[in-house]
Design an enzyme around this catalytic site. Structure first.
Site, short mmCIF file in Angstrom:
data_model
loop_
_atom_site.label_atom_id
_atom_site.label_comp_id
_atom_site.label_asym_id
_atom_site.label_seq_id
_atom_site.Cartn_x
_atom_site.Cartn_y
_atom_site.Cartn_z
N CYS A 4 0.59 -0.98 -0.23
CA CYS A 4 0.12 -0.12 -0.25
C CYS A 4 0.67 1.01 0.00
CB CYS A 4 -1.11 -0.29 0.96
SG CYS A 4 -1.92 1.61 1.59
N HIS A 46 -4.31 0.50 8.83
CA HIS A 46 -3.91 0.30 7.64
C HIS A 46 -6.05 0.20 7.26
CE1 HIS A 46 -4.30 -0.16 2.98
NE2 HIS A 46 -5.44 -1.31 3.39
N ASN A 87 -13.19 10.75 -1.58
CA ASN A 87 -13.07 8.96 -2.69
C ASN A 87 -13.73 8.20 -1.73
OD1 ASN A 87 -13.50 11.38 -4.41
ND2 ASN A 87 -11.57 11.33 -4.79
N GLY A 93 -13.96 7.28 -8.32
CA GLY A 93 -12.84 8.09 -8.32
C GLY A 93 -11.36 7.32 -7.12
N THR A 95 -8.77 5.77 -5.94
CA THR A 95 -7.14 4.39 -6.32
C THR A 95 -6.45 4.57 -5.66
OG1 THR A 95 -5.97 6.81 -6.92
CG2 THR A 95 -7.14 6.45 -8.41
N HIS A 98 -6.02 3.29 0.67
CA HIS A 98 -6.02 3.39 1.73
C HIS A 98 -6.15 4.53 2.43
CE1 HIS A 98 -2.61 3.56 5.92
NE2 HIS A 98 -4.08 4.21 5.44
N HIS A 100 -8.15 7.79 3.37
CA HIS A 100 -8.12 9.57 3.39
C HIS A 100 -8.96 10.18 2.61
CE1 HIS A 100 -7.30 8.08 -1.35
NE2 HIS A 100 -8.22 8.80 -1.84
N HIS A 102 -9.47 14.23 1.09
CA HIS A 102 -8.55 14.63 1.09
C HIS A 102 -8.92 16.17 0.92
CE1 HIS A 102 -7.71 12.77 -2.74
NE2 HIS A 102 -8.36 11.92 -3.03
P1 AMP Z 1 -7.85 9.61 -4.62
O1 AMP Z 1 -7.77 9.31 -6.32
O2 AMP Z 1 -9.25 9.63 -4.07
O3 AMP Z 1 -7.45 7.55 -4.30
O4 AMP Z 1 -7.04 10.27 -4.02
C1 AMP Z 1 -5.26 9.43 -4.83
C2 AMP Z 1 -4.81 10.63 -4.40
O5 AMP Z 1 -3.05 10.45 -4.13
C3 AMP Z 1 -4.35 11.47 -5.61
O6 AMP Z 1 -5.28 12.50 -5.37
C4 AMP Z 1 -2.77 11.13 -5.49
O7 AMP Z 1 -2.03 12.19 -6.42
C5 AMP Z 1 -2.01 11.34 -4.22
N1 AMP Z 1 -0.88 10.93 -4.53
C6 AMP Z 1 -0.61 9.11 -5.04
N2 AMP Z 1 0.71 9.29 -4.48
C7 AMP Z 1 1.01 10.04 -4.42
C8 AMP Z 1 2.41 10.53 -3.64
N3 AMP Z 1 3.78 9.32 -3.58
N4 AMP Z 1 2.57 11.35 -2.55
C9 AMP Z 1 1.64 12.28 -2.23
N5 AMP Z 1 -0.36 11.28 -3.14
C10 AMP Z 1 0.02 10.75 -3.96
ZN ZN Z 2 -2.25 1.54 3.79
#
Ligand code: AMP
Ligand code: ZN
Length: 113
Positions: A4, A46, A87, A93, A95, A98, A100, A102
């Site tokens: 992850c 996680h 999300n 959306g 991706t 884990h 999170h 925003h």
């Molecule tokens: P989501 O699409 O809601 O799952 O958001 C995942 C977010 O993680 C996206 O906005 C990515 O730009 C961000 N992201 C992915 N890899 C990294 C990283 N190494 N450092 C900071 N943000 C990241």
């Molecule tokens: Zn994780």
């Protein structure tokens, strides 16, 4: 979880730009910002997303809103306004699986996009 990306950020395997942390949560700048200020908040344990919260793991995520409040205060966004988005699931959306939040701010934000 070993594969992850956010677990790797939390344990320092992958570098990140930290905003703040406490025992349970870590806040860092999104690598691909979609607003002038774009910060992610993750639980250090996680949990895949809101739908994966259980009676057993809820203690690891229950404090996320007061932590987000403190991150927002540190970023100086509280007075002008900001948006908090989880999300959840592929069609929304998500991706990185884990959980999170925003935090978006630092500018006028359109609604719903
Ligand atoms: P989501 O699409 O809601 O799952 O958001 C995942 C977010 O993680 C996206 O906005 C990515 O730009 C961000 N992201 C992915 N890899 C990294 C990283 N190494 N450092 C900071 N943000 C990241
Ligand atoms: Zn994780």
């Amino acid at each position: 979880m070993s594969d992850c990306i956010f677990c790797k950020i939390i344990n320092g395997e992958i570098p990140s730009k930290k905003v703040m942390e406490n025992d349970d949560f870590y806040a860092f700048y999104d690598i691909n910002p979609v607003a002038k200020v774009h910060v992610l908040v993750v639980p250090k344990k996680h949990v895949a997303n809101i739908s994966a919260i259980t009676d057993d793991n809820q203690k690891y995520v229950a404090g996320i809103l007061p932590f987000i409040r403190d991150v927002v205060a540190k970023l100086g966004l509280a007075d002008d306004g900001y948006r908090v988005i989880f999300n959840t699931g592929e069609k929304a959306g998500q991706t990185v699986f884990h959980m999170h939040a925003h935090i978006l701010g630092g500018q006028e934000l359109d609604w719903p996009n």
